[in-house]
Every structure is written in structure tokens, then in C-alpha cells.
Design a protein around this motif. Structure first.
Motif, PDB file in Angstrom:
ATOM      1  N   THR A  60       0.849  -1.194   0.000  1.00  0.00           N
ATOM      2  CA  THR A  60       0.000   0.000   0.000  1.00  0.00           C
ATOM      3  C   THR A  60       0.883   1.241   0.000  1.00  0.00           C
ATOM      4  N   VAL A  61       0.476   2.216  -0.807  1.00  0.00           N
ATOM      5  CA  VAL A  61       1.182   3.495  -0.896  1.00  0.00           C
ATOM      6  C   VAL A  61       0.203   4.601  -0.523  1.00  0.00           C
ATOM      7  N   ALA A  62       0.657   5.533   0.324  1.00  0.00           N
ATOM      8  CA  ALA A  62      -0.159   6.694   0.692  1.00  0.00           C
ATOM      9  C   ALA A  62       0.230   7.868  -0.192  1.00  0.00           C
ATOM     10  N   LEU A  63      -0.753   8.445  -0.865  1.00  0.00           N
ATOM     11  CA  LEU A  63      -0.549   9.703  -1.603  1.00  0.00           C
ATOM     12  C   LEU A  63      -0.812  10.822  -0.619  1.00  0.00           C
ATOM     13  N   GLU A  64       0.163  11.692  -0.455  1.00  0.00           N
ATOM     14  CA  GLU A  64       0.068  12.741   0.557  1.00  0.00           C
ATOM     15  C   GLU A  64       0.283  14.108  -0.071  1.00  0.00           C
ATOM     16  N   VAL A  65      -0.325  15.100   0.553  1.00  0.00           N
ATOM     17  CA  VAL A  65      -0.109  16.483   0.149  1.00  0.00           C
ATOM     18  C   VAL A  65       0.397  17.229   1.383  1.00  0.00           C
ATOM     19  N   HIS A  66       1.399  18.060   1.172  1.00  0.00           N
ATOM     20  CA  HIS A  66       1.973  18.836   2.267  1.00  0.00           C
ATOM     21  C   HIS A  66       1.023  19.961   2.638  1.00  0.00           C
ATOM     22  N   VAL A  67       0.738  20.102   3.931  1.00  0.00           N
ATOM     23  CA  VAL A  67      -0.110  21.173   4.435  1.00  0.00           C
ATOM     24  C   VAL A  67       0.744  21.974   5.418  1.00  0.00           C
ATOM     25  N   PRO A  68       1.071  23.234   5.098  1.00  0.00           N
ATOM     26  CA  PRO A  68       1.927  24.023   5.987  1.00  0.00           C
ATOM     27  C   PRO A  68       1.364  24.094   7.410  1.00  0.00           C
ATOM     28  N   GLY A  69       2.241  23.886   8.378  1.00  0.00           N
ATOM     29  CA  GLY A  69       1.849  23.969   9.779  1.00  0.00           C
ATOM     30  C   GLY A  69       1.112  22.751  10.297  1.00  0.00           C
ATOM     31  N   ARG A  70       0.955  21.731   9.464  1.00  0.00           N
ATOM     32  CA  ARG A  70       0.245  20.511   9.863  1.00  0.00           C
ATOM     33  C   ARG A  70       0.991  19.298   9.331  1.00  0.00           C
ATOM     34  N   GLU A  71       0.548  18.130   9.758  1.00  0.00           N
ATOM     35  CA  GLU A  71       1.086  16.901   9.191  1.00  0.00           C
ATOM     36  C   GLU A  71       0.595  16.763   7.756  1.00  0.00           C
ATOM     37  N   SER A  72       1.320  16.009   6.961  1.00  0.00           N
ATOM     38  CA  SER A  72       0.871  15.761   5.596  1.00  0.00           C
ATOM     39  C   SER A  72      -0.505  15.121   5.626  1.00  0.00           C
ATOM     40  N   LEU A  73      -1.301  15.446   4.614  1.00  0.00           N
ATOM     41  CA  LEU A  73      -2.661  14.950   4.511  1.00  0.00           C
ATOM     42  C   LEU A  73      -2.687  13.820   3.482  1.00  0.00           C
ATOM     43  N   VAL A  74      -3.157  12.639   3.896  1.00  0.00           N
ATOM     44  CA  VAL A  74      -3.272  11.505   2.974  1.00  0.00           C
ATOM     45  C   VAL A  74      -4.544  11.719   2.165  1.00  0.00           C
ATOM     46  N   ILE A  75      -4.387  11.840   0.841  1.00  0.00           N
ATOM     47  CA  ILE A  75      -5.565  12.068   0.009  1.00  0.00           C
ATOM     48  C   ILE A  75      -6.097  10.783  -0.606  1.00  0.00           C
ATOM     49  N   TRP A  88       3.910  12.263 -15.030  1.00  0.00           N
ATOM     50  CA  TRP A  88       4.837  12.080 -16.150  1.00  0.00           C
ATOM     51  C   TRP A  88       4.152  12.338 -17.491  1.00  0.00           C
ATOM     52  N   LEU A  89       2.815  12.324 -17.493  1.00  0.00           N
ATOM     53  CA  LEU A  89       2.059  12.541 -18.729  1.00  0.00           C
ATOM     54  C   LEU A  89       1.985  14.009 -19.132  1.00  0.00           C
ATOM     55  N   VAL A  90       2.065  14.909 -18.144  1.00  0.00           N
ATOM     56  CA  VAL A  90       1.761  16.317 -18.363  1.00  0.00           C
ATOM     57  C   VAL A  90       2.991  17.186 -18.081  1.00  0.00           C
ATOM     58  N   PRO A  91       3.447  17.944 -19.107  1.00  0.00           N
ATOM     59  CA  PRO A  91       4.571  18.851 -18.840  1.00  0.00           C
ATOM     60  C   PRO A  91       4.201  19.807 -17.718  1.00  0.00           C
ATOM     61  N   PRO A  92       5.085  20.161 -16.864  1.00  0.00           N
ATOM     62  CA  PRO A  92       6.536  20.017 -16.929  1.00  0.00           C
ATOM     63  C   PRO A  92       7.056  18.706 -16.338  1.00  0.00           C
ATOM     64  N   HIS A  93       6.197  17.717 -16.170  1.00  0.00           N
ATOM     65  CA  HIS A  93       6.597  16.392 -15.687  1.00  0.00           C
ATOM     66  C   HIS A  93       7.213  16.438 -14.290  1.00  0.00           C
ATOM     67  N   HIS A  94       6.462  17.040 -13.341  1.00  0.00           N
ATOM     68  CA  HIS A  94       6.867  17.067 -11.935  1.00  0.00           C
ATOM     69  C   HIS A  94       5.743  16.471 -11.102  1.00  0.00           C
ATOM     70  N   SER A  95       6.118  15.721 -10.075  1.00  0.00           N
ATOM     71  CA  SER A  95       5.136  15.069  -9.209  1.00  0.00           C
ATOM     72  C   SER A  95       4.292  16.102  -8.482  1.00  0.00           C
ATOM     73  N   ARG A  96       3.002  15.835  -8.386  1.00  0.00           N
ATOM     74  CA  ARG A  96       2.061  16.751  -7.734  1.00  0.00           C
ATOM     75  C   ARG A  96       1.826  16.411  -6.267  1.00  0.00           C
ATOM     76  N   PHE A  97       2.216  15.199  -5.847  1.00  0.00           N
ATOM     77  CA  PHE A  97       1.999  14.730  -4.481  1.00  0.00           C
ATOM     78  C   PHE A  97       3.249  14.021  -3.987  1.00  0.00           C
ATOM     79  N   ASP A  98       3.268  13.691  -2.681  1.00  0.00           N
ATOM     80  CA  ASP A  98       4.254  12.772  -2.130  1.00  0.00           C
ATOM     81  C   ASP A  98       3.632  11.379  -2.198  1.00  0.00           C
TER      82      ASP A  98
END
Length: 191
Positions: A60-75, A88-98
Motif C-alpha cells: 500500500t502506498v499513501a498519496l500525501e499532500v503537504h499542508v503548511p503547519g500541519r502533518e501531511s494529509l493523505v488524500i 509524467w504525462l503532463v509537462p513540466p513532468h513534476h510530481s504533484r503529491f508525495d
């Protein structure tokens, strides 16, 4: 059975690749390798170059988003048989989540650069692939949207709340310095 045939055979076990023809699976297998991640290890971080995507074969992998001042939020959590990574499909080809391994995670890791080149060369396979991948993207966006609603509430919750201290309508804000509207008076000399 060589490594490429074994990877191609493994791809057949996952529904994402079943709708593709043998030629498409062989092409994808040429760009793939097996990769393992330990519990707590980041598979990728937000902002990293999106050079790979993964099929989770175990774990299992958790997709997380960084929330300033809080723990990462698992989406969302991604599990066996699901695809991880679409940036990787959409330029500029950078990850949107952890993406973090919850426990030991085994994957088929697909080199996105290799695959993008192949899909550019063979548009028929490209079409098959994008047709399969689009639902992955829409599912991730829907999960993020639901998480935002859960975090901030639904807009209708705010419709009946008073937004001002008084019941009197508020006056429009005056334009700030350098942002005068068309009806603002011109500045006098010496101002």
C-alpha cells in the motif's frame, strides 16, 4: 522465459494492461523493471521530476499532500493492482503529491521517458495507453476534491452564515495605492 517476457506476463495480471494488445504490452515491458520500497520510504516527493510511474504488485502506498503547519494529509491510498503516478504525462513532468510506502511495497516501475518516446513513435499504442490512463488521472483528481471537501466543508455550509458583523451592506473597498479605478480622481501636484 527472459526478464522482458516475465515482466510482460506480470503486466497481464493487472486489469490496467488487459485492454491493450500484445504489441503495446511488449513495448511497456521494454521500459519496465521490478522495484521494491521499504516501509516509510518515499517513492517520490512533490516537485520531483516525474520520470517513472508504477503498478503496485504488493503493498500500500499513501498519496500525501503537504499542508503548511500541519502533518501531511493523505488524500488516497494506492493498493495491489493499481497504478501510481500520472504527472509524467503532463509537462513540466513534476510530481504533484508525495507517495510514501505504508509497508513493504513491490512494484513494476515503468521508465516514463522511455515510454513517452515509444508512444510518440507509435500513435496507435499511444492512443491505447492514454485511453487506459485517463481514468487513473480522473480518479486521483476526484479523490483530492473529496479530501478538500472533507477538510474545508461543502460550500452550502457557508451560505447561511453571516459574513459581516453588521446586517448593513458594506461599502465597496477603495482602490489601493497605484490601483486607482477609472473613476478615481487624478492626483494633485505635490501629492
Amino acid at each position: 522465459m527472459d526478464e522482458q517476457q516475465e515482466t510482460e506476463s506480470t503486466l497481464l495480471e493487472y486489469g490496467f494492461f488487459n485492454a491493450m494488445d500484445n504489441r503495446a504490452r511488449a513495448l511497456i515491458a521494454d521500459c519496465a523493471r521490478i522495484q521494491v520500497f521499504e516501509a516509510g520510504e518515499f517513492i517520490y516527493r512533490e516537485g520531483d521530476a516525474a520520470d517513472e510511474f508504477y503498478v503496485i504488485t504488493n503493498g500500500t502506498v499513501a498519496l500525501e499532500v503537504h499542508v503548511p503547519g500541519r502533518e501531511s494529509l493523505v488524500i488516497e491510498t494506492i493498493e495491489d493492482g493499481e497504478v501510481l503516478g500520472w504527472s509524467w504525462l503532463v509537462p513540466p513532468h513534476h510530481s504533484r503529491f508525495d507517495a510514501r510506502a505504508v509497508g513493504l511495497v513491490r512494484t513494476i516501475c515503468i521508465d516514463a521517458g522511455c515510454l513517452r518516446e515509444e508512444l510518440e513513435r507509435d500513435h496507435e499504442i499511444g492512443y491505447q495507453f492514454y485511453r487506459q490512463f485517463l481514468p487513473v488521472v480522473t480518479d486521483r483528481l476526484a479523490a483530492a476534491r473529496l479530501q478538500v471537501i472533507d477538510m474545508y466543508g461543502h460550500p452550502r455550509d457557508y451560505l447561511h452564515q453571516s459574513h459581516s458583523v453588521s446586517d448593513k451592506p458594506s461599502k465597496p473597498a477603495k482602490p489601493g495605492p497605484g490601483k486607482r479605478g477609472k473613476s478615481a480622481k487624478k492626483s494633485k501636484k505635490g501629492d
